[in-house]
Scaffold this motif. Structure first.
Motif, PDB file in Angstrom:
ATOM      1  N   GLN A   1       0.831  -1.206   0.000  1.00  0.00           N
ATOM      2  CA  GLN A   1       0.000   0.000   0.000  1.00  0.00           C
ATOM      3  C   GLN A   1       0.866   1.257   0.000  1.00  0.00           C
ATOM      4  OE1 GLN A   1      -2.810   0.281   3.232  1.00  0.00           O
ATOM      5  NE2 GLN A   1      -4.021   1.851   2.219  1.00  0.00           N
ATOM      6  N   ILE A   2       1.937   1.232   0.778  1.00  0.00           N
ATOM      7  CA  ILE A   2       2.861   2.376   0.794  1.00  0.00           C
ATOM      8  C   ILE A   2       3.486   2.563  -0.588  1.00  0.00           C
ATOM      9  CG2 ILE A   2       4.985   3.294   1.805  1.00  0.00           C
ATOM     10  CD1 ILE A   2       2.627   3.314   3.716  1.00  0.00           C
ATOM     11  N   ALA A   3       3.829   1.453  -1.249  1.00  0.00           N
ATOM     12  CA  ALA A   3       4.402   1.535  -2.598  1.00  0.00           C
ATOM     13  C   ALA A   3       3.426   2.184  -3.563  1.00  0.00           C
ATOM     14  CB  ALA A   3       4.781   0.135  -3.081  1.00  0.00           C
ATOM     15  N   ALA A   4       2.142   1.813  -3.478  1.00  0.00           N
ATOM     16  CA  ALA A   4       1.134   2.398  -4.359  1.00  0.00           C
ATOM     17  C   ALA A   4       0.983   3.902  -4.092  1.00  0.00           C
ATOM     18  CB  ALA A   4      -0.205   1.684  -4.170  1.00  0.00           C
ATOM     19  N   LEU A   5       1.033   4.297  -2.824  1.00  0.00           N
ATOM     20  CA  LEU A   5       0.930   5.714  -2.472  1.00  0.00           C
ATOM     21  C   LEU A   5       2.119   6.503  -3.016  1.00  0.00           C
ATOM     22  CD1 LEU A   5      -0.287   5.400   1.226  1.00  0.00           C
ATOM     23  CD2 LEU A   5      -1.580   6.384  -0.672  1.00  0.00           C
ATOM     24  N   PHE A   6       3.318   5.936  -2.861  1.00  0.00           N
ATOM     25  CA  PHE A   6       4.518   6.625  -3.344  1.00  0.00           C
ATOM     26  C   PHE A   6       4.488   6.758  -4.860  1.00  0.00           C
ATOM     27  CE2 PHE A   6       9.048   6.573  -4.694  1.00  0.00           C
ATOM     28  CZ  PHE A   6       9.432   7.770  -4.110  1.00  0.00           C
ATOM     29  N   PHE A   7       4.089   5.686  -5.533  1.00  0.00           N
ATOM     30  CA  PHE A   7       4.015   5.717  -6.987  1.00  0.00           C
ATOM     31  C   PHE A   7       3.028   6.792  -7.440  1.00  0.00           C
ATOM     32  CE2 PHE A   7       2.567   4.257 -11.151  1.00  0.00           C
ATOM     33  CZ  PHE A   7       3.769   3.959 -11.769  1.00  0.00           C
ATOM     34  N   GLY A   8       1.880   6.867  -6.751  1.00  0.00           N
ATOM     35  CA  GLY A   8       0.890   7.875  -7.112  1.00  0.00           C
ATOM     36  C   GLY A   8       1.393   9.286  -6.882  1.00  0.00           C
ATOM     37  N   LEU A   9       2.057   9.524  -5.753  1.00  0.00           N
ATOM     38  CA  LEU A   9       2.591  10.856  -5.460  1.00  0.00           C
ATOM     39  C   LEU A   9       3.644  11.267  -6.474  1.00  0.00           C
ATOM     40  CD1 LEU A   9       2.884  13.331  -3.590  1.00  0.00           C
ATOM     41  CD2 LEU A   9       4.531  12.008  -2.244  1.00  0.00           C
ATOM     42  N   LEU A  10       4.459  10.303  -6.870  1.00  0.00           N
ATOM     43  CA  LEU A  10       5.565  10.600  -7.788  1.00  0.00           C
ATOM     44  C   LEU A  10       5.069  11.182  -9.100  1.00  0.00           C
ATOM     45  CD1 LEU A  10       8.632  10.372  -8.239  1.00  0.00           C
ATOM     46  CD2 LEU A  10       8.251   8.056  -9.090  1.00  0.00           C
TER      47      LEU A  10
END
Length: 203
Positions: A163-172
């Motif tokens: 979930q953290i990976a998905a959030l980071f990818f989205g923010l990027l």
């Protein structure tokens, strides 16, 4: 008359490439040229850049259109980005890992954007099917590779690494642009992601 000894020495040839290796080499050479010249790039220009004869291209590609479509598919593929993420040293501090990941993913997206901008208007086997059907799978693979980078710090995360990976990818890739302020650097983006918007001195 005996030829000089140095002329009798035969040069050892480099191992011949397999058709698949040659195909990949041509694609990798062609992609930056397509990004620069678009569909107008000639096979002669690609051959010169690759250090091969133009006829060699047509031994592994039926025509220029097939080469362009292969370059589009390669640019959209997550393979290169996943390899870059897998190569990041997980013994580094988390902020350094994420900054390297941001750099690798930005390069991947820039390459995709350049090729789509150059060839996205072409007809025939339009890559929209690749973007539609394969996009979810591509993003899933990239997020899984990001989650692996987060795994060593799993105990310190508020949510599971996936979930953290998905959030980071989205923010990027969705950080808003403002006219009077520069974009966040990768390091600044990572700091905001990990620690929030407050500066270090804030109470």
């Amino acid at each position: 008359m005996t030829a000089p000894k140095e002329n009798q020495t035969t040069r050892r040839r480099a191992p011949a490439m397999s058709p698949e290796q040659r195909r990949l080499m041509i694609i990798q050479t062609a992609i930056p040229l397509i990004a620069e010249y678009g569909a107008a790039v000639t096979t002669a220009k690609i051959a010169r850049a690759a250090g091969i004869g133009e006829g060699t291209i047509f031994r592994v590609f039926a025509d220029k259109d097939e080469l362009l479509q292969a370059c589009m598919a390669e640019a959209l593929s997550p393979e290169h980005a996943v390899r870059e993420l897998d190569a990041i040293d997980v013994s580094q501090p988390l902020p350094d890992r994420l900054a390297e990941a941001a750099e690798a993913l930005q390069a991947h997206m820039d390459r995709m954007g350049a090729i789509l901008g150059s060839l996205g208007h072409r007809g025939g086997k339009h890559p929209g099917t690749v973007r539609g059907a394969g996009r979810d799978e591509s993003m899933t693979r990239i997020r899984a590779a990001l989650a692996e980078l987060l795994e060593p710090d799993k105990a310190a995360l508020r949510r599971p690494p996936e979930q953290i990976a998905a959030l980071f990818f989205g923010l990027l890739f969705t950080q808003p642009r403002t006219e009077d302020e520069p974009d966040l650097t990768r390091q600044e983006l990572v700091e905001v992601f990990l620690h929030g918007a407050l500066s270090g001195g804030a109470k």
